[in-house]
Design a protein around this motif. Structure first.
Motif, short mmCIF file in Angstrom:
data_model
loop_
_atom_site.label_atom_id
_atom_site.label_comp_id
_atom_site.label_asym_id
_atom_site.label_seq_id
_atom_site.Cartn_x
_atom_site.Cartn_y
_atom_site.Cartn_z
N UNK A 1 1.02 -1.25 0.03
CA UNK A 1 -0.01 -0.03 0.06
C UNK A 1 0.78 1.13 -0.08
N UNK A 2 0.29 2.36 -0.41
CA UNK A 2 1.04 3.50 -0.39
C UNK A 2 0.14 4.80 0.38
N UNK A 3 0.65 5.80 0.78
CA UNK A 3 -0.14 6.80 1.52
C UNK A 3 -1.36 7.22 1.19
N UNK A 4 -1.34 7.20 -0.09
CA UNK A 4 -2.59 7.79 -0.86
C UNK A 4 -3.64 6.51 -0.46
N UNK A 5 -3.31 5.28 -0.54
CA UNK A 5 -4.22 4.29 -0.41
C UNK A 5 -4.65 4.43 1.09
N UNK A 16 -8.38 -3.13 7.19
CA UNK A 16 -7.12 -2.83 7.80
C UNK A 16 -7.49 -2.65 9.45
N UNK A 17 -8.57 -2.18 9.77
CA UNK A 17 -8.98 -2.04 10.94
C UNK A 17 -9.05 -3.33 11.88
N UNK A 18 -9.87 -4.18 11.14
CA UNK A 18 -9.97 -5.75 11.77
C UNK A 18 -8.64 -6.46 11.77
N UNK A 93 2.22 2.34 5.50
CA UNK A 93 1.48 1.56 4.32
C UNK A 93 2.43 0.82 3.46
N UNK A 94 3.56 0.94 3.45
CA UNK A 94 4.64 -0.02 2.70
C UNK A 94 4.56 -1.23 3.13
N UNK A 95 4.30 -1.35 4.46
CA UNK A 95 4.44 -2.85 5.05
C UNK A 95 3.14 -3.47 5.03
N UNK A 96 1.99 -3.26 3.98
CA UNK A 96 0.88 -3.69 3.94
C UNK A 96 0.80 -4.05 2.63
N UNK A 97 0.48 -5.43 2.47
CA UNK A 97 0.45 -5.96 1.16
C UNK A 97 -1.11 -5.97 0.60
N UNK A 98 -1.51 -5.77 -0.76
CA UNK A 98 -2.90 -6.11 -1.01
C UNK A 98 -2.54 -7.03 -2.13
N UNK A 104 -5.61 -8.16 2.71
CA UNK A 104 -4.60 -7.53 3.33
C UNK A 104 -3.53 -8.43 3.97
N UNK A 105 -2.35 -8.20 3.96
CA UNK A 105 -1.11 -8.96 4.45
C UNK A 105 -0.31 -7.95 5.08
N UNK A 106 -0.03 -8.12 6.71
CA UNK A 106 1.20 -7.50 7.03
C UNK A 106 2.37 -8.25 6.89
#
Length: 206
Positions: A1-5, A16-18, A93-98, A104-106
């Protein structure tokens, strides 16, 4: 993910909250466990590296003032008795994969461990003012709050007040989340003055 995401695309906010709520609910510890908090270990290591450096420090860095600022921040934060839990440690964000199925995956969990949840949450959403979205931040916190209480079988009546308190908790940690990206071109502005200004802004309303 990026900051804009994170700040401009709400479709992943609930997912992501979950994920983060489930991470934070595990192995929560009380105030007496604050000695184990990663943020204090990181700051101690940074201060030791500065103190032991053979290189001359920049003119705007004063070791004794830095150490005193860390001490003050720690005393105030520990007195506030903020929740400590199992955290990612470098939640950005860069440590979250779509993934292909939009799940999502951390990733990059080498800094994970016991820390303040507010630090984790603010690290995820911290951004320059031009990027930061207050609306997205609060939407995420509402989802986080709802998921956290659901996981702990709790119902809350004054949700808005509790989410606003959670946002304040996060913002108190915001200065500490920027330590690794302090602008080297600060010139006459000291690092400690930046931390002090932000701390004063948030703690005056705490």
């Amino acid at each position: 993910m990026a900051e804009n995401d994170i700040h401009f695309d709400d479709k992943f906010s609930k997912k992501l909250a979950q994920i983060v709520s489930k991470l934070h609910r595990e192995n929560r510890i009380n105030y007496e466990g604050s000695e184990r908090c990663l943020v204090w270990k990181w700051l101690d290591l940074m201060l030791q590296e500065i103190e032991g450096s053979a290189q001359e420090l920049p003119s705007f860095v004063n070791y004794e003032i830095l150490r005193e600022e860390v001490r003050k921040n720690r005393a105030i934060i520990e007195e506030a008795d903020f929740p400590i839990s199992l955290t990612h440690g470098d939640l950005k964000p860069s440590n979250i994969m779509i993934l292909a199925d939009n799940s999502l995956k951390l990733i990059d969990l080498e800094l994970s461990g016991f820390n303040y949840r507010g630090f984790d949450l603010m690290k995820l959403y911290r951004a320059d003012r031009a990027v930061f979205s207050e609306e997205s931040f609060f939407k995420f916190l509402y989802e986080y709050h709802a998921e956290f209480n659901l996981l702990n079988n709790k119902t809350k009546k004054n949700i808005r007040a509790e989410v606003e308190q959670l946002a304040l908790e996060c913002r108190i940690f915001e200065p500490l989340t920027w330590l690794e990206v302090i602008n080297a071109n600060m010139k006459e502005t000291t690092i400690t003055s930046v931390i002090a200004q932000r701390r004063q802004l948030y703690f005056l309303s705490f």
